[in-house]
Scaffold this motif. Sequence first.
Motif, PDB file in Angstrom:
ATOM      1  N   ALA A   3       0.897  -1.091  -0.083  1.00 31.84           N
ATOM      2  CA  ALA A   3       0.074  -0.071   0.142  1.00 31.84           C
ATOM      3  C   ALA A   3       0.704   1.227  -0.041  1.00 31.84           C
ATOM      4  CB  ALA A   3      -0.927  -0.022   1.151  1.00 31.84           C
ATOM      5  N   LEU A   4       0.526   2.246  -0.663  1.00 31.08           N
ATOM      6  CA  LEU A   4       1.017   3.638  -0.474  1.00 31.08           C
ATOM      7  C   LEU A   4       0.124   4.497   0.440  1.00 31.08           C
ATOM      8  CD1 LEU A   4       1.518   4.290  -4.568  1.00 31.08           C
ATOM      9  CD2 LEU A   4       3.558   3.678  -2.646  1.00 31.08           C
ATOM     10  N   VAL A   5       0.856   4.941   1.264  1.00 36.53           N
ATOM     11  CA  VAL A   5       0.332   5.927   2.382  1.00 36.53           C
ATOM     12  C   VAL A   5       0.610   7.384   2.071  1.00 36.53           C
ATOM     13  CG1 VAL A   5      -0.352   6.219   4.514  1.00 36.53           C
ATOM     14  CG2 VAL A   5       0.418   3.929   3.762  1.00 36.53           C
ATOM     15  N   TRP A   6      -0.461   8.279   2.257  1.00 35.48           N
ATOM     16  CA  TRP A   6       0.026   9.638   2.047  1.00 35.48           C
ATOM     17  C   TRP A   6      -1.298  10.479   3.015  1.00 35.48           C
ATOM     18  CZ3 TRP A   6      -1.187   7.560  -2.382  1.00 35.48           C
ATOM     19  CH2 TRP A   6      -2.260   7.935  -3.086  1.00 35.48           C
ATOM     20  N   GLY A 103      -2.112  12.573  -8.655  1.00 33.36           N
ATOM     21  CA  GLY A 103      -2.137  12.500  -6.929  1.00 33.36           C
ATOM     22  C   GLY A 103      -1.815  11.186  -6.556  1.00 33.36           C
ATOM     23  N   ASN A 104      -1.417  10.289  -7.107  1.00 37.35           N
ATOM     24  CA  ASN A 104      -1.233   8.638  -6.705  1.00 37.35           C
ATOM     25  C   ASN A 104       0.210   8.602  -6.107  1.00 37.35           C
ATOM     26  OD1 ASN A 104       0.595   8.723  -8.864  1.00 37.35           O
ATOM     27  ND2 ASN A 104      -0.313   6.903  -9.899  1.00 37.35           N
ATOM     28  N   GLY A 105       1.049   9.526  -5.999  1.00 36.52           N
ATOM     29  CA  GLY A 105       2.330   9.505  -5.346  1.00 36.52           C
ATOM     30  C   GLY A 105       3.510   8.814  -6.126  1.00 36.52           C
ATOM     31  N   ASP A 112       2.044  12.743 -15.454  1.00 39.42           N
ATOM     32  CA  ASP A 112       2.598  13.886 -14.495  1.00 39.42           C
ATOM     33  C   ASP A 112       3.363  14.862 -15.232  1.00 39.42           C
ATOM     34  OD1 ASP A 112       1.282  12.507 -12.541  1.00 39.42           O
ATOM     35  OD2 ASP A 112       3.004  10.936 -12.071  1.00 39.42           O
ATOM     36  N   LEU A 113       3.413  15.972 -14.904  1.00 40.52           N
ATOM     37  CA  LEU A 113       4.308  17.065 -15.752  1.00 40.52           C
ATOM     38  C   LEU A 113       5.793  17.274 -15.108  1.00 40.52           C
ATOM     39  CD1 LEU A 113       4.320  19.164 -17.759  1.00 40.52           C
ATOM     40  CD2 LEU A 113       3.478  20.766 -15.927  1.00 40.52           C
ATOM     41  N   ASP A 243      -0.751  -5.150  -6.264  1.00 41.84           N
ATOM     42  CA  ASP A 243      -1.788  -4.591  -7.218  1.00 41.84           C
ATOM     43  C   ASP A 243      -1.279  -3.326  -7.679  1.00 41.84           C
ATOM     44  OD1 ASP A 243      -3.622  -6.778  -6.747  1.00 41.84           O
ATOM     45  OD2 ASP A 243      -4.175  -5.762  -4.945  1.00 41.84           O
ATOM     46  N   ASP A 244      -1.274  -3.097  -8.989  1.00 41.69           N
ATOM     47  CA  ASP A 244      -0.825  -1.586  -9.466  1.00 41.69           C
ATOM     48  C   ASP A 244      -1.803  -1.324 -10.523  1.00 41.69           C
ATOM     49  OD1 ASP A 244       0.671   0.502  -9.441  1.00 41.69           O
ATOM     50  OD2 ASP A 244       2.034  -0.260 -11.352  1.00 41.69           O
ATOM     51  N   PRO A 245      -2.619  -0.065 -10.490  1.00 40.79           N
ATOM     52  CA  PRO A 245      -3.524  -0.040 -11.695  1.00 40.79           C
ATOM     53  C   PRO A 245      -2.673   0.515 -12.670  1.00 40.79           C
ATOM     54  CG  PRO A 245      -3.503   1.713  -9.903  1.00 40.79           C
ATOM     55  CD  PRO A 245      -2.589   0.516  -9.358  1.00 40.79           C
ATOM     56  N   VAL A 246      -3.227   0.165 -13.953  1.00 45.27           N
ATOM     57  CA  VAL A 246      -2.666   0.548 -15.229  1.00 45.27           C
ATOM     58  C   VAL A 246      -3.025   2.126 -15.067  1.00 45.27           C
ATOM     59  CG1 VAL A 246      -2.536   0.563 -17.802  1.00 45.27           C
ATOM     60  CG2 VAL A 246      -2.726  -1.612 -16.271  1.00 45.27           C
ATOM     61  N   PRO A 247      -2.152   3.004 -15.415  1.00 42.84           N
ATOM     62  CA  PRO A 247      -2.488   4.496 -15.289  1.00 42.84           C
ATOM     63  C   PRO A 247      -3.647   5.120 -16.325  1.00 42.84           C
ATOM     64  CG  PRO A 247      -0.111   3.908 -15.491  1.00 42.84           C
ATOM     65  CD  PRO A 247      -0.649   2.854 -15.753  1.00 42.84           C
ATOM     66  N   ALA A 248      -4.246   6.007 -15.765  1.00 41.15           N
ATOM     67  CA  ALA A 248      -5.372   6.448 -17.035  1.00 41.15           C
ATOM     68  C   ALA A 248      -4.637   7.025 -18.034  1.00 41.15           C
ATOM     69  CB  ALA A 248      -6.096   7.434 -16.062  1.00 41.15           C
TER      70      ALA A 248
END
Lengths: 302, 131
Positions: A3-6, A103-105, A112-113, A243-248
């Motif tokens: 998990a990623l936590v922020w 915003g997914n860290g 991302d830019l 689990d890793d979502p395929v980026p939009a």
Amino acid sequence: MLALVWLVATPADATETPAGSRIVNVAAISAQQDGRAIDAQSNRVDLVTAERLDLTLARVANDGGPVDVVLTNSGNGKEAFDVRATTSTPGTSVRGIAIDRDGNGRYDPAIDLLLSGPTPALAPGGQWRLLVLLDSDDPVRTTLTVSAAALTASGTPGTIRPGAGDGGGDAVVGPTGAQASVTIETDSPSPGAGGSGGAGGATLVKSQTVLAPDGSATAVRDAIITYTLVARFAAAATAARLDDPVPAGTIYVPGSLMLDGAALSDTADGDAGNGDGRAVTVALGDVAAGTTRTIRFQARIQ
Amino acid sequence: MPLILAVLSLLAATPTQAAPPAGPLSITTRMMVEQRVAAADGTTRTRLVPATRVVPGDRVTIVVAYRNTGTAPIADLVLANPVPPSTVYRGPAAGSPAPDLVANGSQVRWRLTRPVAPGGGGELGFTAIVR
């Protein structure tokens, strides 16, 4: 699952009068005299609200991901910011700073830019998550200093730049000096992200390379992004799963999922991998302390 | 023609944006901010100066000055000042009587109980904070 936590930062107060707004005053006077109404209106005083330049920077916890800070435009005007990051460790340098648009860290070149100069203008009260990318994809122990300053002016509070504010008003450096910096000690490895059913002590580092149809590394349509996820388990874990979502904005390249260099099928079958087009899932099972597993997959930019 | 000359000089003294007074009433307004002034004895005092630049959080003092430019006393004078949008009413200015009405924080009104003699006038004011 790793998990990623922020932390979600509280949005700044957005009810302030925007820079450039006009504050107008007109008074009236009336009376009765000899049975008839008499009245008069005053002159009109018209004042342009000046732009107060202010910002804050705050670190966001982002286990296993890049160093993550939130920049808040706490001024009352639209403002661009100069953002810089330096590292104290010889041999470690900052590769770049990116606005984490989704915003997914995690840094994703398709979304991302990556900044090549000041940020674009940020609305008053607006926030950006900024990812500081080091030249090493491995976690390193170093001291990072991230600093940001308003592009219009910064320094001594009260400093005025006539006519440089939104709407033609003046710009005034606010109480923050329109600059901020945070010093961050990065740890390696960082605790906090645990395998499901197991103890903590896992880190996940995601990196990517881009190959465009013309052979360059430009993130354009039809470019292939190869994602590499390195999971390190400092402590033993049971039933670990990634689990890793395929980026939009991208689609998964069928058949590209690999674990430690070996291909995995995309279907939920006998092997550990499963890629359904929206996310990749790899069941790592029980892992011993000190284990490192590398997952790789590809996505095509739409 | 002393009377005509007096009227002309009054017109000339009126701020350029002011509507010409159609009757015997004249009113002008100013928006002021506090400025700290260091005195020679080392103390600091504040004075009001015309506002040239404000930012959210600043306190402004809105002053209205009225005058009876006619030849007869005027009774039952009412001064009304809408609180400028993007400011919040705080209270009467230092030295000013409190308004008789602060309607929803959006309008300030004073009603003068005593007639104003010809040539007479005064100043009233309130403070507001820029949101």
